[in-house]
Design a protein around this motif. Structure first.
Motif, PDB file in Angstrom:
ATOM      1  N   VAL A 147       0.488  13.112  -8.543  1.00 27.92           N
ATOM      2  CA  VAL A 147      -0.107  14.394  -8.161  1.00 27.92           C
ATOM      3  C   VAL A 147       0.909  15.521  -8.302  1.00 27.92           C
ATOM      4  O   VAL A 147       0.581  16.608  -8.783  1.00 27.92           O
ATOM      5  CB  VAL A 147      -0.651  14.319  -6.724  1.00 27.92           C
ATOM      6  N   ALA A 148       2.158  15.257  -7.911  1.00 22.00           N
ATOM      7  CA  ALA A 148       3.206  16.270  -8.063  1.00 22.00           C
ATOM      8  C   ALA A 148       3.426  16.605  -9.535  1.00 22.00           C
ATOM      9  O   ALA A 148       3.585  17.767  -9.903  1.00 22.00           O
ATOM     10  CB  ALA A 148       4.506  15.775  -7.430  1.00 22.00           C
ATOM     11  N   GLY A 149       3.415  15.579 -10.382  1.00 20.51           N
ATOM     12  CA  GLY A 149       3.582  15.805 -11.818  1.00 20.51           C
ATOM     13  C   GLY A 149       2.439  16.581 -12.422  1.00 20.51           C
ATOM     14  O   GLY A 149       2.628  17.433 -13.295  1.00 20.51           O
ATOM     15  N   LEU A 150       1.221  16.320 -11.959  1.00 24.62           N
ATOM     16  CA  LEU A 150       0.057  17.045 -12.455  1.00 24.62           C
ATOM     17  C   LEU A 150       0.142  18.514 -12.077  1.00 24.62           C
ATOM     18  O   LEU A 150      -0.106  19.397 -12.899  1.00 24.62           O
ATOM     19  CB  LEU A 150      -1.221  16.418 -11.873  1.00 24.62           C
ATOM     20  N   GLY A 151       0.521  18.782 -10.837  1.00 21.83           N
ATOM     21  CA  GLY A 151       0.639  20.174 -10.413  1.00 21.83           C
ATOM     22  C   GLY A 151       1.715  20.912 -11.177  1.00 21.83           C
ATOM     23  O   GLY A 151       1.528  22.059 -11.582  1.00 21.83           O
ATOM     24  N   ALA A 152       2.858  20.245 -11.412  1.00 20.77           N
ATOM     25  CA  ALA A 152       3.952  20.881 -12.136  1.00 20.77           C
ATOM     26  C   ALA A 152       3.560  21.181 -13.574  1.00 20.77           C
ATOM     27  O   ALA A 152       3.882  22.242 -14.121  1.00 20.77           O
ATOM     28  CB  ALA A 152       5.187  19.984 -12.100  1.00 20.77           C
ATOM     29  N   ASP A 155       0.836  -1.205   0.000  1.00 20.25           N
ATOM     30  CA  ASP A 155       0.000   0.000   0.000  1.00 20.25           C
ATOM     31  C   ASP A 155       0.868   1.252   0.000  1.00 20.25           C
ATOM     32  O   ASP A 155       0.537   2.257  -0.637  1.00 20.25           O
ATOM     33  CB  ASP A 155      -0.916   0.012   1.230  1.00 20.25           C
ATOM     34  N   GLY A 156       1.994   1.182   0.705  1.00 23.34           N
ATOM     35  CA  GLY A 156       2.902   2.321   0.738  1.00 23.34           C
ATOM     36  C   GLY A 156       3.537   2.599  -0.612  1.00 23.34           C
ATOM     37  O   GLY A 156       3.734   3.762  -0.986  1.00 23.34           O
ATOM     38  N   ILE A 157       3.853   1.541  -1.355  1.00 23.07           N
ATOM     39  CA  ILE A 157       4.394   1.722  -2.706  1.00 23.07           C
ATOM     40  C   ILE A 157       3.365   2.422  -3.593  1.00 23.07           C
ATOM     41  O   ILE A 157       3.682   3.362  -4.340  1.00 23.07           O
ATOM     42  CB  ILE A 157       4.778   0.367  -3.329  1.00 23.07           C
ATOM     43  N   VAL A 158       2.117   1.962  -3.516  1.00 23.87           N
ATOM     44  CA  VAL A 158       1.047   2.597  -4.292  1.00 23.87           C
ATOM     45  C   VAL A 158       0.928   4.070  -3.903  1.00 23.87           C
ATOM     46  O   VAL A 158       0.753   4.955  -4.754  1.00 23.87           O
ATOM     47  CB  VAL A 158      -0.290   1.860  -4.071  1.00 23.87           C
ATOM     48  N   GLU A 159       1.033   4.343  -2.624  1.00 22.59           N
ATOM     49  CA  GLU A 159       0.966   5.723  -2.133  1.00 22.59           C
ATOM     50  C   GLU A 159       2.065   6.578  -2.743  1.00 22.59           C
ATOM     51  O   GLU A 159       1.824   7.729  -3.160  1.00 22.59           O
ATOM     52  CB  GLU A 159       1.088   5.717  -0.613  1.00 22.59           C
ATOM     53  N   GLN A 160       3.286   6.044  -2.825  1.00 25.86           N
ATOM     54  CA  GLN A 160       4.391   6.794  -3.399  1.00 25.86           C
ATOM     55  C   GLN A 160       4.143   7.117  -4.872  1.00 25.86           C
ATOM     56  O   GLN A 160       4.457   8.217  -5.336  1.00 25.86           O
ATOM     57  CB  GLN A 160       5.697   6.014  -3.251  1.00 25.86           C
ATOM     58  N   ILE A 161       3.587   6.158  -5.603  1.00 25.45           N
ATOM     59  CA  ILE A 161       3.291   6.404  -7.016  1.00 25.45           C
ATOM     60  C   ILE A 161       2.260   7.518  -7.152  1.00 25.45           C
ATOM     61  O   ILE A 161       2.417   8.444  -7.963  1.00 25.45           O
ATOM     62  CB  ILE A 161       2.798   5.120  -7.701  1.00 25.45           C
ATOM     63  N   TRP A 162       1.192   7.452  -6.357  1.00 24.10           N
ATOM     64  CA  TRP A 162       0.170   8.503  -6.426  1.00 24.10           C
ATOM     65  C   TRP A 162       0.753   9.856  -6.049  1.00 24.10           C
ATOM     66  O   TRP A 162       0.391  10.887  -6.623  1.00 24.10           O
ATOM     67  CB  TRP A 162      -1.016   8.169  -5.521  1.00 24.10           C
ATOM     68  N   ARG A 163       1.673   9.850  -5.089  1.00 21.18           N
ATOM     69  CA  ARG A 163       2.292  11.114  -4.688  1.00 21.18           C
ATOM     70  C   ARG A 163       3.044  11.740  -5.865  1.00 21.18           C
ATOM     71  O   ARG A 163       2.963  12.952  -6.103  1.00 21.18           O
ATOM     72  CB  ARG A 163       3.235  10.862  -3.511  1.00 21.18           C
ATOM     73  N   ASP A 164       3.764  10.921  -6.609  1.00 16.05           N
ATOM     74  CA  ASP A 164       4.507  11.415  -7.769  1.00 16.05           C
ATOM     75  C   ASP A 164       3.564  11.874  -8.883  1.00 16.05           C
ATOM     76  O   ASP A 164       3.845  12.852  -9.580  1.00 16.05           O
ATOM     77  CB  ASP A 164       5.443  10.334  -8.304  1.00 16.05           C
ATOM     78  N   SER A 190       0.639  12.471 -16.695  1.00 11.92           N
ATOM     79  CA  SER A 190       1.457  12.387 -15.497  1.00 11.92           C
ATOM     80  C   SER A 190       1.474  10.965 -14.955  1.00 11.92           C
ATOM     81  O   SER A 190       2.527  10.454 -14.552  1.00 11.92           O
ATOM     82  CB  SER A 190       0.923  13.348 -14.424  1.00 11.92           C
ATOM     83  N   LEU A 191       0.317  10.301 -14.964  1.00 10.69           N
ATOM     84  CA  LEU A 191       0.239   8.910 -14.508  1.00 10.69           C
ATOM     85  C   LEU A 191       1.080   8.014 -15.406  1.00 10.69           C
ATOM     86  O   LEU A 191       1.845   7.164 -14.910  1.00 10.69           O
ATOM     87  CB  LEU A 191      -1.216   8.446 -14.507  1.00 10.69           C
ATOM     88  N   ARG A 192       0.966   8.200 -16.717  1.00 11.16           N
ATOM     89  CA  ARG A 192       1.722   7.356 -17.649  1.00 11.16           C
ATOM     90  C   ARG A 192       3.232   7.550 -17.465  1.00 11.16           C
ATOM     91  O   ARG A 192       3.983   6.572 -17.406  1.00 11.16           O
ATOM     92  CB  ARG A 192       1.328   7.675 -19.083  1.00 11.16           C
ATOM     93  N   SER A 193       3.677   8.785 -17.387  1.00 15.77           N
ATOM     94  CA  SER A 193       5.113   9.034 -17.258  1.00 15.77           C
ATOM     95  C   SER A 193       5.637   8.497 -15.929  1.00 15.77           C
ATOM     96  O   SER A 193       6.763   7.976 -15.865  1.00 15.77           O
ATOM     97  CB  SER A 193       5.408  10.536 -17.386  1.00 15.77           C
ATOM     98  N   THR A 194       4.829   8.587 -14.870  1.00 19.44           N
ATOM     99  CA  THR A 194       5.251   8.053 -13.574  1.00 19.44           C
ATOM    100  C   THR A 194       5.377   6.543 -13.624  1.00 19.44           C
ATOM    101  O   THR A 194       6.359   5.963 -13.137  1.00 19.44           O
ATOM    102  CB  THR A 194       4.263   8.460 -12.477  1.00 19.44           C
TER     103      THR A 194
END
Length: 264
Positions: free
Chosen positions: A84-89, A73-82, A124-128
């Motif tokens: 969201v950061a990519g979307l904002g950027a 679950d923590g790994i999934v969390e890290q991916i989502w964090r990246d 952003s999801l695809r690139s992550t």
């Protein structure tokens, strides 16, 4: 127990201290776990393997991550964090380049146009996922299930609603407008997520069983000889100047979904 209660009560008042150290420790552990997945694959990720990494103690692992399920679950969390950061950027970069849309970020009826922002989310999801290809199947098979993950998804929806509203419109007003309801945004994000993750899995996952999985030009040409109809539809695939591009086909599918997306 009393120390944990004091720590919780102080969390809202102090950014530093023990609360922040605990958050940073968990973040470090999950980033280290993600590096194991990137380097060796999901099958190599265990609590024991994580505890053997330089700078990581076994005690710290079990203090912050009690079992394998929490680790995944923590790994999934890290991916989502990246993501969201990519979307904002990406949204910030587009705003700086264009200075905002000519219509202020709204369509001709004043309704926020969230399709472009949903597209930014997909990219952003695809690139992550392409940066962490060993997590693609994990993302597809582990639904959002923790407070941290729900918070990150809510942040993504918030970003879409905010960026798609006119400059003079608040987020709360934007999401109340007919074509930008939270339920519609949630459905759109879910559908885009499934589409994007599926394309990435098809692009990065090795053939199941360890053999085959490669297109056969000889088989295609043999099929073309069976009828004119088959030749008509297969000929473009046999054209050497028309190289297959997973990225191009993904964007075509994404644009078709977004162009046809409606609200109830």
């Amino acid at each position: 127990m009393e120390s944990e209660i004091r720590e919780t009560k102080g969390a809202g008042r102090v950014l530093g201290g023990e609360t922040r150290r605990r958050a940073l420790n968990r973040e470090l552990l999950l980033r280290t776990a993600l590096s194991i997945v990137d380097e060796e694959g999901l099958e190599s990720l265990t609590l024991r393997a994580l505890g053997k990494r330089p700078g990581v103690s076994q005690t710290a692992v079990y203090r912050h991550i009690p079992d394998k399920a929490a680790l995944l679950d923590g790994i999934v969390e890290q991916i989502w964090r990246d993501v969201v950061a990519g979307l904002g950027a990406k949204s910030d970069a587009e705003g700086e380049e264009s200075g905002g849309r000519e219509d202020g970020g709204a369509d001709i009826e004043g309704t926020p146009d969230f399709r472009q922002l949903a597209r930014n989310y997909a990219l952003s999801l695809r690139s992550t996922l392409l940066r962490h290809p060993n997590t693609a199947v994990l993302m597809a098979t582990h639904p959002i299930s923790t407070p941290e993950q729900y918070g990150l998804i809510a942040s993504a929806l918030h970003t879409v609603a905010l960026a798609s509203s006119a400059a003079s419109t608040s987020v709360s007003d934007a999401v109340r407008q007919p074509n930008c309801r939270p339920a519609d945004l949630t459905g759109l994000i879910q559908s885009v997520t499934v589409l994007t993750t599926g394309y990435v899995i098809a692009e990065v996952t090795k053939p199941v069983g360890g053999a085959g999985g490669e297109p056969s030009e000889a088989a295609m040409r043999e099929a073309m000889l069976q009828s004119e109809e088959l030749q008509q539809f297969l000929a473009p695939l046999a054209d050497p100047e028309r190289a297959w591009s997973m990225e191009r086909e993904f964007e075509r599918a994404l644009n078709a979904m977004l162009d046809g997306w409606g609200v109830e």
